[in-house]
Write an enzyme that holds these catalytic residues in place. Structure first.
Site, PDB file in Angstrom:
ATOM      1  N   LYS A   1    -137.309   3.123 -44.122  1.00 40.00           N
ATOM      2  CA  LYS A   1    -137.139   3.980 -45.308  1.00 40.00           C
ATOM      3  C   LYS A   1    -137.876   5.301 -45.106  1.00 40.00           C
ATOM      4  CE  LYS A   1    -141.592   3.506 -46.759  1.00 40.00           C
ATOM      5  NZ  LYS A   1    -142.585   4.530 -46.803  1.00 40.00           N
TER       6      LYS A   1
ATOM      7  N   ASP B   1    -143.880  -2.354 -50.586  1.00 42.91           N
ATOM      8  CA  ASP B   1    -142.544  -1.803 -50.330  1.00 42.91           C
ATOM      9  C   ASP B   1    -141.466  -2.878 -50.168  1.00 42.91           C
ATOM     10  OD1 ASP B   1    -143.242   0.855 -50.457  1.00 42.91           O
ATOM     11  OD2 ASP B   1    -143.456   1.125 -48.297  1.00 42.91           O
TER      12      ASP B   1
END
Ligand SMILES: C[C@@](CO)(OP(=O)(O)O)[C@H](O)COP(=O)(O)OP(=O)(O)OC[C@H]1O[C@@H](n2ccc(N)nc2=O)[C@H](O)[C@@H]1O
Ligand SMILES: Nc1ncnc2c1ncn2[C@@H]1O[C@H](COP(=O)(O)OP(=O)(O)O)[C@@H](O)[C@H]1O
Length: 279
Positions: free
Chosen positions: A11, A137
């Site tokens: 990401k 995350d």
């Protein structure tokens, strides 16, 4: 079916505002998170011999319980009240301790993969609850959409109006500890008042939102990050930002050609660089 091969994407954070320190030591954040097509590959195999075995073959990444993929499998079996034999083979393509969320993505992918392989029937919401204990995350990678992430990253709202773009992702091969970055952050008051737009028509709209509070900690420690940002902008990036706690930097380009030509130049400087599409 006794084996499953899955991709675990990295990401980037288009935006990262640190709002406040919490009593539990974590920080409340407001982030825009985007998955990118730079992926680890994970093969999970059900084995006769009980126990969880992880092979990663990358120096510095533990193979046993220190690996987030191991902990993900263990936490899921525990939640299901089951024992099983699991062999987990990870091919690491995502730079490590890089701000790209590679460990969290591996953990999320193992949660989803083992759930499917063993037919455990956990919902994504339940997998996210288990996942946030492994890494802040992890829920985002189970969510699988570009998102506004709040709380410590686990309160997720989908963002539909974010265009797909080409990025040049550049890593100068210094390792940054996320915990160290948060520990050294000087919080400024009045954060969180600025509104973040939720719809972006094109790359330049997206560039107008780029900001990361953690740059104030990581860039003074590793000035090469500022240098990479400057190089990307000089080579035609419309915007450039450090991802997460760093040190990886990404530049946004109008097209694939621009991203690839910047990547060629960055590799000549000896840095890891990849041209990737957002997912
Ligand atoms: C900065 C970000 C942005 O996406 O990503 P990375 O740079 O790690 O990719 C995240 O907030 C990182 O999340 P993640 O890497 O999962 O963090 P964790 O392993 O859960 O936490 C590592 C340590 O960072 C600190 N931490 C983490 C998240 C948060 N919201 N506040 C914190 O203060 C805590 O000290 C914690 O012990
Ligand atoms: N599967 C994994 N992949 C990468 N790192 C892992 C993994 N499991 C445990 N780790 C450890 O987690 C730390 C952070 O790794 P990573 O997730 O790549 O960082 P970041 O969150 O900055 O992107 C590293 O020090 C590494 O040793």
């Amino acid at each position: 079916m006794n084996s499953l091969t899955l991709k675990a994407p990295a990401k980037v954070n288009y935006r990262l505002d640190v709002l406040r320190r919490r009593p539990d030591g974590y920080h409340d954040l407001r982030m825009i998170m985007q998955r990118i097509d730079l992926c680890d590959e994970i093969t999970i195999t059900v084995a006769d011999a009980p126990g969880i075995r992880v092979s990663c073959g990358r120096e510095g990444i533990p193979d046993g319980p220190g690996n987030i993929a191991w902990r993900a499998a263990d936490a899921l079996l525990e939640a299901a009240g089951k024992t099983a034999g699991l062999d987990i083979a990870i091919t690491k393509n995502i730079p490590v301790a890089a701000g790209l969320g590679g460990g969290s993505s591996d953990g999320a992918t193992v949660l989803m993969g083992v759930n499917e392989l063993l037919g455990l029937g956990f919902s994504d919401e339940r997998l996210m609850e288990i996942g946030v204990k492994l890494g802040a995350d992890v829920p985002f990678f189970i969510f699988k959409k570009t998102a506004l992430a709040e709380g410590i990253g686990e309160v997720l709202t989908p963002l539909d109006g974010v265009p797909a773009v080409w990025l040049a992702v550049v890593n100068p091969n210094v390792h940054v500890s996320t915990a160290w970055v948060y520990q050294n952050l000087q919080l400024t008051s009045g954060k969180g008042e600025a509104k973040i737009p939720r719809f972006f028509e094109n790359v330049s709209d997206l560039c107008s939102v780029l900001a990361n509070d953690l740059e104030t900690v990581t860039i003074p420690r590793h000035p090469v990050i500022g240098e990479i940002k400057g190089e990307l902008l000089k080579r035609g990036a419309q915007g450039a930002l450090m991802s997460g706690s760093g040190p990886t930097v990404f530049g946004l380009f109008d097209d694939e050609r621009g991203a690839r030509s910047a990547v060629d130049a960055m590799r000549k400087r000896g840095w890891f660089a990849a041209a990737v599409r957002t997912l």
